[in-house]
Design an enzyme around this catalytic site. Structure first.
Site, PDB file in Angstrom:
ATOM      1  N   HIS A 159       0.847  -1.198   0.000  1.00 30.83           N
ATOM      2  CA  HIS A 159       0.000   0.000   0.000  1.00 30.83           C
ATOM      3  C   HIS A 159       0.886   1.254   0.000  1.00 30.83           C
ATOM      4  CE1 HIS A 159      -2.908   3.067   1.089  1.00 30.83           C
ATOM      5  NE2 HIS A 159      -2.248   3.319   2.198  1.00 30.83           N
ATOM      6  N   ASP A 183       7.510  21.951 -26.031  1.00 27.22           N
ATOM      7  CA  ASP A 183       7.485  20.589 -25.475  1.00 27.22           C
ATOM      8  C   ASP A 183       8.504  20.554 -24.347  1.00 27.22           C
ATOM      9  OD1 ASP A 183       7.498  17.698 -25.088  1.00 27.22           O
ATOM     10  OD2 ASP A 183       6.541  17.588 -27.055  1.00 27.22           O
ATOM     11  N   TRP A 208       6.850   0.161   4.095  1.00 28.38           N
ATOM     12  CA  TRP A 208       7.418   0.919   2.971  1.00 28.38           C
ATOM     13  C   TRP A 208       8.731   1.561   3.376  1.00 28.38           C
ATOM     14  CZ3 TRP A 208       8.661   6.006   1.625  1.00 28.38           C
ATOM     15  CH2 TRP A 208       8.380   6.979   2.583  1.00 28.38           C
ATOM     16  N   SER A 213      13.701   6.347 -13.176  1.00 27.16           N
ATOM     17  CA  SER A 213      12.609   7.067 -13.826  1.00 27.16           C
ATOM     18  C   SER A 213      12.454   8.462 -13.234  1.00 27.16           C
ATOM     19  CB  SER A 213      11.316   6.267 -13.686  1.00 27.16           C
ATOM     20  OG  SER A 213      10.211   7.081 -13.943  1.00 27.16           O
ATOM     21  N   SER A 214      12.486   8.534 -11.897  1.00 31.47           N
ATOM     22  CA  SER A 214      12.318   9.835 -11.252  1.00 31.47           C
ATOM     23  C   SER A 214      13.442  10.786 -11.595  1.00 31.47           C
ATOM     24  CB  SER A 214      12.296   9.664  -9.733  1.00 31.47           C
ATOM     25  OG  SER A 214      11.121   9.045  -9.339  1.00 31.47           O
ATOM     26  N   HIS A 217      12.931  11.953   4.100  1.00 32.55           N
ATOM     27  CA  HIS A 217      12.300  13.212   4.480  1.00 32.55           C
ATOM     28  C   HIS A 217      12.134  14.161   3.308  1.00 32.55           C
ATOM     29  CE1 HIS A 217      10.013  15.521   7.111  1.00 32.55           C
ATOM     30  NE2 HIS A 217      10.543  16.556   6.532  1.00 32.55           N
ATOM     31  N   GLU A 263      11.753  13.292   0.448  1.00 36.16           N
ATOM     32  CA  GLU A 263      10.718  12.633  -0.352  1.00 36.16           C
ATOM     33  C   GLU A 263       9.326  13.156  -0.001  1.00 36.16           C
ATOM     34  OE1 GLU A 263      10.456  10.603  -2.851  1.00 36.16           O
ATOM     35  OE2 GLU A 263       8.355  10.043  -2.635  1.00 36.16           O
ATOM     36  N   TYR A 276       8.526  16.025   0.959  1.00 33.92           N
ATOM     37  CA  TYR A 276       8.356  17.358   0.353  1.00 33.92           C
ATOM     38  C   TYR A 276       8.273  17.253  -1.160  1.00 33.92           C
ATOM     39  CZ  TYR A 276       8.980  18.984   4.997  1.00 33.92           C
ATOM     40  OH  TYR A 276       8.810  19.171   6.336  1.00 33.92           O
ATOM     41  N   SER A 314      -1.604  26.935  -5.297  1.00 32.21           N
ATOM     42  CA  SER A 314      -1.275  28.330  -5.540  1.00 32.21           C
ATOM     43  C   SER A 314      -1.769  28.816  -6.896  1.00 32.21           C
ATOM     44  CB  SER A 314       0.243  28.537  -5.456  1.00 32.21           C
ATOM     45  OG  SER A 314       0.715  28.095  -4.217  1.00 32.21           O
ATOM     46  N   HIS A 355      14.414  13.216  12.669  1.00 28.77           N
ATOM     47  CA  HIS A 355      13.218  13.330  13.518  1.00 28.77           C
ATOM     48  C   HIS A 355      12.292  12.123  13.327  1.00 28.77           C
ATOM     49  CE1 HIS A 355      11.174  15.829  10.146  1.00 28.77           C
ATOM     50  NE2 HIS A 355      10.809  14.574  10.034  1.00 28.77           N
ATOM     51  N   HIS A 356      12.602  11.282  12.339  1.00 30.68           N
ATOM     52  CA  HIS A 356      11.863  10.025  12.209  1.00 30.68           C
ATOM     53  C   HIS A 356      12.453   8.962  13.126  1.00 30.68           C
ATOM     54  CE1 HIS A 356       9.654  11.303   8.593  1.00 30.68           C
ATOM     55  NE2 HIS A 356      10.733  11.998   8.328  1.00 30.68           N
ATOM     56  N   THR A 386       6.200  26.983   6.222  1.00 30.53           N
ATOM     57  CA  THR A 386       4.916  26.341   5.927  1.00 30.53           C
ATOM     58  C   THR A 386       3.780  27.246   6.379  1.00 30.53           C
ATOM     59  OG1 THR A 386       6.046  24.272   6.399  1.00 30.53           O
ATOM     60  CG2 THR A 386       3.688  24.146   6.071  1.00 30.53           C
ATOM     61  N   LYS A 429       3.127  29.969   3.927  1.00 32.59           N
ATOM     62  CA  LYS A 429       2.342  29.532   2.780  1.00 32.59           C
ATOM     63  C   LYS A 429       0.854  29.518   3.108  1.00 32.59           C
ATOM     64  CE  LYS A 429       5.330  26.984  -0.181  1.00 32.59           C
ATOM     65  NZ  LYS A 429       4.739  27.576  -1.366  1.00 32.59           N
ATOM     66  N   ARG A 445       1.193   1.368  15.279  1.00 33.16           N
ATOM     67  CA  ARG A 445       0.848   1.216  13.869  1.00 33.16           C
ATOM     68  C   ARG A 445       1.289  -0.161  13.377  1.00 33.16           C
ATOM     69  NH1 ARG A 445       5.424   4.851  10.759  1.00 33.16           N
ATOM     70  NH2 ARG A 445       4.386   4.054   8.928  1.00 33.16           N
TER      71      ARG A 445
END
Lengths: 379, 526
Positions: B70, B99, B135, B163-164, B247, B249, B251, B262, B296-297, B322, B325, B444
């Site tokens: 998932h 293009d 994950w 790819s990314s 991390h 990622e 963002y 926006s 922080h994770h 943040t 924004k 979790r």
């Protein structure tokens, strides 16, 4: 009664039960907030949590207030003409600086609580906690007397998990042997793991520490109230991650000393028993008790099997003794059959193997002595 | 040659060999929606098992495969490709380019995705089952104790990274080189800005992820011990490397969503975006901070207290840009002339829910409190508020907003609004109660739970089924629009829409801006 109806009934009964058993603490039914727990650190963390939640709520009300005001009063259907402003350096600076100051007001208490959590000095006793797939081992590192060490396994039977029996009040949060600590005592916890990473978490004691194989982490707690505190492994550790609970029994100093004394005597006794030769009756009696504690959940009360294979009439229990010992000691990799060699003493292993070979209609007539187990383990 | 307009090739070869940014964007969007359905199906299995205490539908081992797939499918298959699809469609049209800069690489970066996810999904049928280590695939659960399919997983991650990186290089090259004359950086639409910054993040961290999985591969097959203490390694090293990727990622996922919001909020407020410059600086600050907050994770792994304090302070700082924004978006709405078409509803939903996710993020940044939140359902609630309400809501907004431009037909507004309200209610019913059970102590990634969590979990499951069902309505609405929607002919589909993409005909022709548009030098930004 259907499952649903039963649960509703339990829900209704829940608060009553909690009031009746004041010594039993833990997450209440439908609890919505963090509990303050039974330690000073826990209360500090709770206060910090409430402080930041409070600040966020106030800011949230402000932001959403302005937004919903716009949504209600600045809609095109009210015939408003849109303003054209699109920047204001003053405002931008204000809402950069003010949040920064608010953050500092959060960082100050957070730092002080964190430093407190990291103060491992002056612990009065040490307990080594080792995470296994999927159980916890506790070792009391005492300076004198026998070392006390035991495994703590999930006690909830498979029948409750697979819904063939009603679930008990402490479903999934009950163990065969809880860890016992004295009240008002700074206990240092040395946390490690045997296989993968686990995490030892008891919310009421405000301790969560990762158990990392090959490394020892420190944590500490000082419970200010006696009671039973329940927790779970918090780091995904494989198949039965959800089935390795933690139960901590916080008792008075006297009770703790009594308990420790009894455990030490037990350890000394086991040591003495290791050298002894038992009669068939002695082995069968002890074996029955061990079976009920360690085997029954999967293999059934009459050895008829269940989650595990049947023992009554099984080729293993009525076959060659060495193969039977091997399964008991080393388990069967890739199945739910654990390696009990490391978590059961040789006396119990000898007794339970003997019992399995001579109960449930298995009449092998052979006996296993502790020394046989010891020799088998040595190869 | 100048007037030679050729249309797309016919049949399958159009899609296989296309180098057209619109075709490739379309493929990315459809592919990501397919992955969204697949990942959503896995989520439904998870929520169905968690509907009641006790094991009912699946075994614990399979449950772990579901949570793992998932997460992987949603992050790498649904959310990331969907924003790449959006970038493909919109960036050339927003900066006045014909293009993407590297069209053949563009084709390649898309077409390696479907086989990769096929490979990843096929692990479900392999002996030992699919990856079951979450994950975040922490070692040694993902190395020594992993099922054999982990090698296929590692290969998939390598190709996804490839790819990314190709997609990102393409976006950077396009934005830097192909802007129409007069389209200076500070005139670019914010969506282009956020994607430019995201692309740099991707190029920086995807190789780190590749490094992490390569080390896993070496540990598994070539006898190294990067993550095994027995050989002198350290399992925590894995977490440092993973989160140095992980991390940024998050963002990478959320910044393009900021860009979408926006664009849309000003359009339906009929008022220019407030604080354009500060939005750009805030995005850049967030991107910078994302590199120095990874641990922080990992507050509970036993870091020294100095490290703990550094990562706590740095993480708290993210609240500043943040916050800027959010304040800017709200101020954009202030004294506008608001209307509430579906894209605007999804943006308002985004704003409310993302702000809540931001607040819980701030709570999680406080290290001492995190000792109680960490690895509990509170975290699950937090990141779904950010990921689903952040990325998926803004993506839905984007589809409704630009769909008429893409296909020249208008979607059914009533159905769109229904989709929004069912999503909004279903989402909150799913994830709000998860804050409660997390705070009450539910870890979790568990397939079964104690009885006191039963009611909120049931609520959560019901919410998830509602949210899942609402996506079928979305799919139906999009297909119905493309097949039989009411034709739109205005270039500028929305009254308040600004930007070059609204100056081309509707539907957007196969080739746009073959000659660069003229940019009004006095126009502030679009």
């Amino acid at each position: 009664m259907s499952f649903e109806a039963k649960r509703l009934w339990k829900l209704a009964l829940g608060p009553v039960l909690i009031l009746m058993s004041a010594a039993v603490v833990g997450a209440e039914v439908n609890q919505v907030n963090m509990s303050q727990g039974a330690t000073e650190v826990g209360r500090d963390i709770y206060n910090l949590h409430m402080l930041i939640l409070g600040i966020c709520t106030v800011i949230g009300i402000g932001v959403f207030g302005v937004m919903f005001y716009s949504i209600i009063y600045h809609r095109k259907s009210k015939g408003v003409t849109p303003a054209t402003f699109h920047e204001s350096t003053k405002v931008e600076i204000a809402w950069t600086v003010v949040p920064f100051l608010i953050l500092i007001s959060m960082a100050v208490p957070a730092t002080s609580t964190l430093l407190d959590i990291y103060d491992y000095e002056d612990a009065e006793m040490d307990i080594m906690i080792t995470g296994y797939q999927w159980k916890w081992k506790y070792e009391y590192l005492n300076e004198n007397g026998e070392n006390v060490s035991f495994f703590s396994n999930l006690r909830t039977p498979q029948s409750e998990i697979y819904n063939t029996e009603d679930k008990g009040q402490h479903y999934l949060l009950e163990v065969d042997e809880p860890v016992v600590i004295p009240v008002d005592t700074k206990v240092r916890l040395l946390v490690t793991a045997n296989d993968v990473i686990h995490s030892w978490w008891v919310p009421e004691l405000a301790v969560k520490k990762d158990a990392i194989p090959g490394f020892i982490n420190e944590a500490w707690t000082r419970a200010s109230e006696t009671g039973i505190y329940r927790g779970q492994c918090a780091e995904l550790c494989g198949k039965d991650h959800g089935f390795m609970p933690i139960v901590v029994n916080v008792v008075s100093r006297d009770e703790y000393n009594d308990w420790l004394g009894a455990k030490q005597a037990e350890a000394a006794e086991i040591k003495a028993l290791m050298a002894q030769t038992f009669t068939m009756d002695e082995l069968m009696e002890r074996g029955e008790a061990v079976y009920q504690r360690a085997c029954l959940a999967c293999h059934g009360a009459k050895g008829e099997g269940g989650l595990g294979k049947a023992i009554a009439g099984s080729p293993l229990a009525t076959g060659e003794l060495g193969a039977h010992l091997d399964v008991g000691i080393n388990g069967v990799p890739g199945t739910a059959m654990q390696a009990f060699g490391g978590q059961m003493n040789d006396v119990d292993m000898a007794a339970v193997i003997t019992y399995q070979r001579n109960a449930f209609g298995n009449n092998m007539g052979d006996m296993v002595q502790p020394i046989d187990v010891f020799n088998y383990k040595k190869g | 040659m100048g007037d030679h307009h050729h249309g797309p090739a016919k049949g399958l070869s159009r899609w296989l060999f296309t180098t057209n940014h619109k075709d490739i964007g379309t493929m990315y969007l459809w592919f990501s929606f397919a992955m969204f359905i697949l990942g959503g199906f896995f989520a439904m299995v998870i929520r169905a098992e968690l509907f009641q205490p006790g094991m009912q539908l699946v075994e614990p081992a399979f449950f772990n495969q579901m949570t793992t797939l998932h997460g992987l499918v949603m992050v790498f298959g649904a959310i990331m490709p969907s924003f790449v699809g959006l970038a493909n469609w919109l960036i050339p049209m927003m900066i006045g380019a014909p293009d993407m800069a590297l069209p053949r690489m563009n084709n390649w970066s898309f077409w390696i995705l479907p086989p990769t996810f096929l490979l990843l999904a096929s692990t479900l049928f392999m002996e030992g089952g699919a990856p079951a280590f979450g994950w975040t695939f922490y070692a040694p659960l993902s190395t020594t104790y992993a099922p054999p399919s982990v090698t296929f997983f590692i290969f998939s991650v390598h190709v996804l990274g490839l790819s990314s990186i190709m997609g990102s290089i393409n976006i950077i090259a396009t934005v830097m080189n192909m802007r129409a004359p007069g389209m200076t950086y500070m005139k670019m639409p914010l969506f282009v800005w956020t994607w430019l910054i995201t692309a740099f993040l991707l190029v920086a961290v995807m190789p780190v992820l590749a490094g992490a999985v390569t080390m896993m591969l070496m540990d598994i097959h070539f006898g190294t011990s990067f993550f095994s203490a027995a050989g002198g390694g350290d399992p925590v090293l894995f977490q440092h490397v993973f989160w140095f990727f992980g991390h940024p990622e998050v963002y990478i996922i959320i910044l393009p969503a900021f860009g979408v919001v926006s664009q849309i909020i000003p359009a339906f407020s009929r008022k220019p975006l407030f604080g354009y410059d500060s939005m750009v600086y805030a995005t850049a600050s967030i991107a910078f901070l994302s590199f120095i907050v990874w641990a922080h994770h990992m507050y509970t792994v036993g870091m020294p207290v100095a490290g703990e304090l550094f990562f706590m302070y740095a993480t708290m700082l993210i609240a500043v840009p943040t916050g800027v924004k959010v304040f800017n978006w709200v101020t954009t709405m202030w004294r506008g002339a608001l209307t509430f078409e579906t894209p605007m509803l999804f943006c308002i939903g985004f704003l409310v829910l993302f702000t809540i996710g931001g607040f819980t993020g701030l709570m999680l940044s406080i290290a001492p409190s995190d000792f109680q939140y960490h690895d509990s359902y509170f975290v699950v609630a937090h990141f779904h508020y950010v990921m689903v309400a952040g990325a998926v809501f803004s993506m839905s907004a984007a589809v409704y907003y630009w769909l008429p431009k893409w296909c020249g037909k208008m979607y059914n507004e009533a159905m769109g609004k229904t989709h929004f309200w069912i999503s909004f209610i279903g989402f909150n019913l799913t994830f709000f109660p998860q804050h409660f059970v997390g705070l009450a102590g539910m870890p979790r990634r568990i397939p079964d739970y104690a009885l006191q969590f039963a009611d909120f979990n049931m609520m959560s499951s019901i919410g998830a089924f509602i949210y899942g069902a609402s996506q079928i309505l979305f799919l139906y609405n999009v297909i119905a629009t493309i097949v039989a929607g009411k034709p739109v002919s205005d270039d500028k589909v929305w009254e308040g829409a600004e930007g070059l993409e609204w100056t081309v005909p509707t539907p957007a022709p196969y080739h746009t801006f073959e000659t660069p548009p003229r940019i009004d030098p006095d126009h502030v930004h679009s």
